[in-house]
Design a protein around this motif. Structure first.
Motif, PDB file in Angstrom:
ATOM      1  N   SER A 250       0.858  -1.185   0.000  1.00  0.00           N
ATOM      2  CA  SER A 250       0.000   0.000   0.000  1.00  0.00           C
ATOM      3  C   SER A 250       0.894   1.234   0.000  1.00  0.00           C
ATOM      4  CB  SER A 250      -0.893   0.038   1.241  1.00  0.00           C
ATOM      5  OG  SER A 250      -1.707  -1.098   1.324  1.00  0.00           O
ATOM      6  N   VAL A 261     -11.700   0.365  10.394  1.00  0.00           N
ATOM      7  CA  VAL A 261     -10.949  -0.787   9.897  1.00  0.00           C
ATOM      8  C   VAL A 261      -9.977  -0.312   8.822  1.00  0.00           C
ATOM      9  CG1 VAL A 261     -11.078  -3.038   8.780  1.00  0.00           C
ATOM     10  CG2 VAL A 261     -12.844  -2.366  10.423  1.00  0.00           C
ATOM     11  N   TRP A 262      -8.705  -0.442   9.102  1.00  0.00           N
ATOM     12  CA  TRP A 262      -7.652  -0.078   8.152  1.00  0.00           C
ATOM     13  C   TRP A 262      -7.176  -1.350   7.472  1.00  0.00           C
ATOM     14  CZ3 TRP A 262      -1.904   0.249   9.593  1.00  0.00           C
ATOM     15  CH2 TRP A 262      -1.159   0.727   8.505  1.00  0.00           C
ATOM     16  N   THR A 263      -7.023  -1.319   6.148  1.00  0.00           N
ATOM     17  CA  THR A 263      -6.710  -2.526   5.387  1.00  0.00           C
ATOM     18  C   THR A 263      -5.491  -2.310   4.498  1.00  0.00           C
ATOM     19  OG1 THR A 263      -9.088  -3.002   5.357  1.00  0.00           O
ATOM     20  CG2 THR A 263      -7.700  -4.371   3.955  1.00  0.00           C
ATOM     21  N   LEU A 300      -1.812 -10.748  14.418  1.00  0.00           N
ATOM     22  CA  LEU A 300      -2.834 -10.757  13.377  1.00  0.00           C
ATOM     23  C   LEU A 300      -2.697 -11.952  12.448  1.00  0.00           C
ATOM     24  CD1 LEU A 300      -2.626  -6.984  12.320  1.00  0.00           C
ATOM     25  CD2 LEU A 300      -4.131  -8.016  14.038  1.00  0.00           C
ATOM     26  N   TRP A 301      -1.481 -12.480  12.345  1.00  0.00           N
ATOM     27  CA  TRP A 301      -1.230 -13.595  11.417  1.00  0.00           C
ATOM     28  C   TRP A 301       0.043 -14.297  11.857  1.00  0.00           C
ATOM     29  CZ3 TRP A 301      -3.565 -15.839   7.185  1.00  0.00           C
ATOM     30  CH2 TRP A 301      -2.782 -16.652   6.366  1.00  0.00           C
ATOM     31  N   PRO A 316      -4.324  -8.163   1.296  1.00  0.00           N
ATOM     32  CA  PRO A 316      -4.703  -7.190   2.326  1.00  0.00           C
ATOM     33  C   PRO A 316      -4.834  -7.859   3.682  1.00  0.00           C
ATOM     34  CG  PRO A 316      -6.629  -7.832   1.060  1.00  0.00           C
ATOM     35  CD  PRO A 316      -5.456  -8.519   0.418  1.00  0.00           C
ATOM     36  N   ILE A 317      -4.736  -7.051   4.726  1.00  0.00           N
ATOM     37  CA  ILE A 317      -5.037  -7.531   6.067  1.00  0.00           C
ATOM     38  C   ILE A 317      -5.880  -6.471   6.762  1.00  0.00           C
ATOM     39  CG2 ILE A 317      -2.965  -6.596   7.191  1.00  0.00           C
ATOM     40  CD1 ILE A 317      -2.939  -9.339   8.760  1.00  0.00           C
ATOM     41  N   SER A 318      -6.915  -6.905   7.467  1.00  0.00           N
ATOM     42  CA  SER A 318      -7.829  -5.975   8.128  1.00  0.00           C
ATOM     43  C   SER A 318      -7.383  -5.734   9.568  1.00  0.00           C
ATOM     44  CB  SER A 318      -9.257  -6.521   8.111  1.00  0.00           C
ATOM     45  OG  SER A 318      -9.745  -6.604   6.789  1.00  0.00           O
ATOM     46  N   ILE A 319      -7.214  -4.465   9.919  1.00  0.00           N
ATOM     47  CA  ILE A 319      -6.821  -4.076  11.269  1.00  0.00           C
ATOM     48  C   ILE A 319      -7.933  -3.213  11.848  1.00  0.00           C
ATOM     49  CG2 ILE A 319      -5.128  -2.834  12.654  1.00  0.00           C
ATOM     50  CD1 ILE A 319      -3.082  -3.410  10.412  1.00  0.00           C
ATOM     51  N   ASP A 320      -8.610  -3.706  12.859  1.00  0.00           N
ATOM     52  CA  ASP A 320      -9.669  -2.943  13.516  1.00  0.00           C
ATOM     53  C   ASP A 320      -9.022  -1.989  14.510  1.00  0.00           C
ATOM     54  OD1 ASP A 320     -11.877  -1.882  14.745  1.00  0.00           O
ATOM     55  OD2 ASP A 320     -12.856  -3.805  15.134  1.00  0.00           O
ATOM     56  N   THR A 321      -8.829  -0.759  14.095  1.00  0.00           N
ATOM     57  CA  THR A 321      -8.120   0.203  14.942  1.00  0.00           C
ATOM     58  C   THR A 321      -8.920   0.587  16.177  1.00  0.00           C
ATOM     59  OG1 THR A 321      -8.969   2.175  13.811  1.00  0.00           O
ATOM     60  CG2 THR A 321      -7.008   1.128  12.873  1.00  0.00           C
TER      61      THR A 321
END
Length: 358
Positions: A250, A261-263, A300-301, A316-321
């Motif tokens: 990105s 949610v930042w991806t 997260l992974w 992509p990876i979803s990060i719930d800020t």
């Protein structure tokens, strides 16, 4: 509004420089109208002077453009089923810096303070090289040697042996300052900057840290954007194992706070140049592996194989800020590439800061 202000504030994205150049060629010498302004400023981000996001206190510099402190690391450490000894475990080496990632530099020098950290590494650190890579050339523009008695924020020369002489017991830190005129790039446009650190190990093997990122250069030369692998990446390199890479696809890094949610799109993979394949990928927020006991952060992974298809795949990876406190956090990416011949595991790490505001 002065069009020069818009150019200086522009973030460099794919094809951005060529579009801007053609536009300015058309309107050169003509006053811009308000009707043209939305198209010209689309995708732009104003240059913001201030301190570097996520920088350690020792850095302490105020910059003319937005910068983030990105840390890259090389690890040579055995997996859980590999023997742990002085040959298979040479610890970590870090290269970190406040970088103007995809910001625009239009005059003077490109100046970067680079932090080098050795952690449980028995090697004698040699030097760090700054490399300018354009669409048709790659050249080392400056070498700073790692010297035991050198002053921080300088660029020391070699010792009497012609090499660096920095050794460390436990965890040690040095700062180097690189500064070269932007005329050293043989093109304008989006250009690639690379830092490479070399640490010869006692058994004759070499650990190498690699830090690649891009910056927009306006030096009056012919425009030519670099396009090959034009994304932020940290690579660990070790003799025989070669490269293992953790990258951020990105672009550009977020200058402003993220919320909800930042991806981001990431790639934790290996290369196809004889490097060993990725055997494990790990993504976490705010880990501290030097803590006792070690803190893995918010994982997260953590899985066998790459994150994103080999070679150079991404996902992509979803990060719930909303699960994080407001403020600056660090996203840790680590790709591991097991070396069965040498009995250990090479890893490349990239750590980027991001600010949460919900």
């Amino acid at each position: 509004m002065n069009p020069a202000i818009i150019v200086l504030g522009r973030r460099w994205r794919a094809g951005g420089w060529m579009v801007m150049r053609r536009f300015l060629a058309v309107v050169s010498g003509i006053a811009l109208t308000w009707a043209l302004m939305p198209a010209l400023s689309s995708g732009a981000a104003p240059a913001v002077a201030g301190p570097c996001m996520g920088a350690p206190a020792a850095e302490g510099t105020t910059y003319n453009e937005t910068r983030q402190f990105v840390d890259t690391q090389a690890w040579w450490m055995p997996d859980t089923d590999q023997a742990n000894n002085s040959i298979t475990n040479t610890g970590h080496a870090h290269l970190g810096a406040c970088i103007p990632e995809r910001e625009t530099i239009s005059s003077g020098n490109l100046t970067v303070n680079v932090r080098v950290i050795l952690h449980d590494n028995p090697g004698t650190a040699d030097y760090v090289a700054m490399v300018f890579k354009t669409s048709d050339t790659e050249k080392t523009v400056q070498k700073c040697y790692l010297r035991a008695a050198a002053t921080n924020f300088t660029c020391p020369g070699p010792s009497r042996t012609g090499k660096g002489d920095f050794t460390c017991t436990g965890t040690c830190e040095r700062w180097l300052t690189f500064s070269r005129p932007i005329s050293a790039f043989n093109h304008s446009g989006l250009q690639d900057v690379r830092f490479r650190g070399f640490i010869p190990e006692p058994d004759g093997k070499v650990m190498q840290t690699n830090f690649n990122w891009q910056v927009g250069i306006q030096n009056g030369k012919s425009p030519s954007d670099v396009s090959r692998d034009a994304f932020l990446r940290g690579k660990g390199w070790y003799t025989h194992a070669k490269y293992c890479e953790a990258s951020v696809r990105s672009v550009a890094l977020p200058d402003s706070p993220v919320s909800g949610v930042w991806t981001p799109v990431l790639g934790l993979t290996s290369r196809t140049d004889g490097s060993l394949p990725a055997t494990r990928s790990f993504i976490s927020i705010d880990p501290d592996f030097h803590a006792v006991p070690s803190n893995a952060g918010a994982v997260l992974w953590d899985s066998a194989g790459p994150y994103g298809a080999e070679p150079f795949g991404s996902a992509p990876i979803s990060i719930d800020t909303r699960t994080l406190a407001n403020g600056v956090h660090k996203l840790h990416l680590r790709t591991s590439c097991r070396d069965n011949k040498l009995g250990s595991t090479n890893s490349g790490v990239t750590v980027i800061p991001f600010t949460v505001a919900n």
